[in-house]
Design an enzyme around this catalytic site. Structure first.
Site, PDB file in Angstrom:
ATOM      1  N   ASN A  11      17.895  25.028   4.778  1.00  0.00           N
ATOM      2  CA  ASN A  11      17.986  25.112   3.251  1.00  0.00           C
ATOM      3  C   ASN A  11      16.413  24.726   2.823  1.00  0.00           C
ATOM      4  O   ASN A  11      15.883  23.738   3.220  1.00  0.00           O
ATOM      5  CB  ASN A  11      18.913  24.077   2.571  1.00  0.00           C
ATOM      6  CG  ASN A  11      18.533  24.104   1.120  1.00  0.00           C
ATOM      7  OD1 ASN A  11      19.282  24.881   0.384  1.00  0.00           O
ATOM      8  ND2 ASN A  11      18.216  22.924   0.520  1.00  0.00           N
ATOM      9  N   GLU A  12      15.823  25.638   1.960  1.00  0.00           N
ATOM     10  CA  GLU A  12      14.688  25.517   1.222  1.00  0.00           C
ATOM     11  C   GLU A  12      13.608  24.915   1.961  1.00  0.00           C
ATOM     12  O   GLU A  12      13.217  23.716   1.997  1.00  0.00           O
ATOM     13  CB  GLU A  12      14.948  24.479   0.147  1.00  0.00           C
ATOM     14  CG  GLU A  12      15.932  25.310  -0.978  1.00  0.00           C
ATOM     15  CD  GLU A  12      15.937  24.581  -2.305  1.00  0.00           C
ATOM     16  OE1 GLU A  12      15.223  23.489  -2.565  1.00  0.00           O
ATOM     17  OE2 GLU A  12      16.433  24.997  -3.178  1.00  0.00           O
ATOM     18  N   VAL A  13      12.915  25.709   3.033  1.00  0.00           N
ATOM     19  CA  VAL A  13      11.550  25.331   3.539  1.00  0.00           C
ATOM     20  C   VAL A  13      10.474  25.337   2.257  1.00  0.00           C
ATOM     21  O   VAL A  13      10.471  26.397   1.387  1.00  0.00           O
ATOM     22  CB  VAL A  13      10.980  26.617   4.516  1.00  0.00           C
ATOM     23  CG1 VAL A  13       9.723  25.910   4.918  1.00  0.00           C
ATOM     24  CG2 VAL A  13      12.100  26.335   5.740  1.00  0.00           C
TER      25      VAL A  13
END
Length: 341
Positions: free
Chosen positions: A139-141
């Site tokens: 999730n969400e770099v």
């Protein structure tokens, strides 16, 4: 555009097995079977299940925790019972947490090996459910400077997963918190069973108004939707970190409304069409500090664009985390919101 079959309209189970107090009491009570039954009754077709590394693996000795896998299995069984599909989202991994700006994972072979090992185990356990379960790698770099490293990690992880789960759909998102504007920086799909994912909370000054975790934001700030570009631009400069100003350069509209949303999605949709992959919005929603009228306006226009552009999606979130659809704040408009998911 290639369609993400079985995952058109869904909702997140945020705060259950991720971003939570990792205790047995919480796991047993936060989401129960009745919740999954209710989600199915809304006419949705899937849930996105965020999990943290520590749910299934010991931080101390890296041993796998069967008690943690039990809750993934339970959700998968409930979903089968109520005819829902499921996305298994690794929300946090050892050495990386999107909400704490922890980046050690991207610069440590040891931590990356732990990531590969975890996905080897997950794909061995759940690859057989490819008809109703997808994987989401991470999730969400956050940091845009990690593009090349993140693409390398995706390639390496895909090789491992495909040994155990040759046809399971795998979701990958770009940097800047899965920004729709950074989708093009993902490499060409590893194979025909990949999906590009993005998150959309724009304009952030509206969806995250008065958010206590946002730098520079104040608890008494409020704004409405829709609005004009200049109002949001001024508010963004005052209450958000400077990187959020980029949005107003990338999307050329005088009013921030459905036209703005559609333009924001256009390039990512084009990239997905060119590369032959489905595209999916894994998170979108409005904080419970916003007015109900504006919240409904935003969801209405998001739904309009999703349907027009045939984008699959899952709202953030079912319960809690300041965005929960079932929370008391949304009660006066909940039935209308459910129709717009």
């Amino acid at each position: 555009m290639k369609k993400f079959i079985g995952y058109q309209r869904g909702i997140n189970l945020g705060g259950w097995l991720s971003q939570c107090e990792h205790t047995t009491e919480h796991y047993e009570t936060f989401i129960v079977e009745e919740d999954i039954k209710q989600i199915a009754s809304w006419g949705l077709d899937h849930v996105r299940l965020p999990i943290d590394y520590e749910l299934v693996r010991s931080i101390e000795d890296d041993s796998f925790k069967e008690d943690g896998f039990k809750y993934i299995n339970r959700c998968l069984d409930w979903c089968e019972k109520y005819y829902l599909n499921m996305i298994l989202d690794l929300h946090k991994t050892a050495g990386y947490s999107f909400d704490e700006k922890e980046n050690d994972f991207f610069h440590s072979e040891i931590l990356q090996d732990k990531f590969y090992s975890l996905w080897d185990e997950l794909s061995k356990r759940y690859g057989k459910y490819s008809n109703r379960l997808c994987f989401e790698l991470l999730n969400e770099v956050v940091d845009e400077k990690l593009v090349s490293i993140w693409n390398r990690i995706i390639r390496n992880t895909m090789k491992i997963i495909r040994m155990n789960a040759p046809i399971t759909k795998v979701l990958v998102g770009g940097v800047r918190n899965n920004s729709v504007f950074w989708t093009a920086h993902l490499e060409n799909p590893y194979d025909q069973n990949m999906v590009y994912t993005f998150h959309f909370y724009e304009p952030l000054i509206f969806t995250h108004q008065a958010a206590y975790w946002v730098d520079k934001m104040t608890p008494d700030f409020s704004t409405e939707y829709p609005s004009d570009r200049e109002t949001y631009l001024k508010e963004t400069k005052q209450y958000l970190p400077p990187e959020h100003l980029e949005l107003y350069d990338l999307v050329d509209t005088t009013k921030i409304d459905r036209t703005f949303i559609e333009k924001a999605f256009t390039d990512a949709v084009l990239i997905a069409e060119q590369r032959g992959v489905p595209i999916y919005c894994g998170e979108y929603g409005v904080i419970d500090r916003a007015s109900l009228e504006s919240t409904l306006n935003w969801y209405t226009e998001m739904n309009y664009v999703f349907e027009k552009m045939q984008i699959a999606r899952a709202a953030w979130t079912y319960k809690g985390k300041d965005f929960g659809i079932t929370d008391e704040h949304y009660a006066p408009i909940r039935e209308k919101l459910i129709q717009l998911l």
